[in-house]
Scaffold this motif. Sequence first.
Motif, PDB file in Angstrom:
ATOM      1  N   MET A   1       0.821  -1.200   0.000  1.00 32.80           N
ATOM      2  CA  MET A   1       0.000   0.000   0.000  1.00 32.80           C
ATOM      3  C   MET A   1       0.866   1.266   0.000  1.00 32.80           C
ATOM      4  N   ILE A   2       1.947   1.262   0.804  1.00 33.14           N
ATOM      5  CA  ILE A   2       2.805   2.437   0.884  1.00 33.14           C
ATOM      6  C   ILE A   2       3.498   2.685  -0.454  1.00 33.14           C
ATOM      7  N   ARG A   3       3.901   1.622  -1.144  1.00 32.42           N
ATOM      8  CA  ARG A   3       4.541   1.797  -2.452  1.00 32.42           C
ATOM      9  C   ARG A   3       3.572   2.473  -3.435  1.00 32.42           C
ATOM     10  N   LEU A   4       2.298   2.115  -3.362  1.00 30.25           N
ATOM     11  CA  LEU A   4       1.297   2.751  -4.214  1.00 30.25           C
ATOM     12  C   LEU A   4       1.213   4.249  -3.916  1.00 30.25           C
ATOM     13  N   PHE A   5       1.184   4.602  -2.622  1.00 31.91           N
ATOM     14  CA  PHE A   5       1.174   6.020  -2.244  1.00 31.91           C
ATOM     15  C   PHE A   5       2.429   6.715  -2.749  1.00 31.91           C
ATOM     16  N   ASP A   6       3.589   6.047  -2.634  1.00 30.97           N
ATOM     17  CA  ASP A   6       4.841   6.626  -3.133  1.00 30.97           C
ATOM     18  C   ASP A   6       4.744   6.961  -4.615  1.00 30.97           C
TER      19      ASP A   6
END
Length: 185
Positions: A1-6
């Motif tokens: 999920m964090i990679r998507l936000f990045d």
Amino acid sequence: MIRLFDIVFSLVGLLLGLPVLLLITLVGFFDTGSPLFRQERVGRHRKPFILVKFRTMKKNTASVASHLAKADDVTPLGRFLRRTKLDELPQLWNVLKGEMSIVGPRPCLFSQEELIAERQQRGVLDARPGITGLAQVNDIDMSTPALLAETDEKMLKNLTVRAYFRYIFMTVAGKGAGDRVPGRD
């Protein structure tokens, strides 16, 4: 999920920030003649990558950690960029490429062996390095390797989506001093 936000935030940041990026690049040509600074840093799993930022020091300054740099090497534009953290904007490209995250431990130089050893011992090097994080918003820099690695480990163990947004918000709101050069920043 964090990679998507990045990915989303770096893409949006680069697109919306394009006028600012271009303006700083133009002014940087007059300041140093070379507005972008590229430097090899320690990435995830100790893999080297080239970090990109706006140049804040004179062109032929020694390649050392900020806390070891000479105050006279920072240019007038560089002081402004460091204070406002605008020197970090080009790192959104590193985030988009997957070499960095927006939130994570700041990438160090390969010459910072004590910090690398401390981070290796704590598993910090298993994460993507970041533009900001717990250490940055608490003014903990690379001059205290053990404390920095300990803080990075704590951040990574407790990194939730909520914490990710909190670190970004704190950074944008001005918390933390950025990379400091003794006697100037």
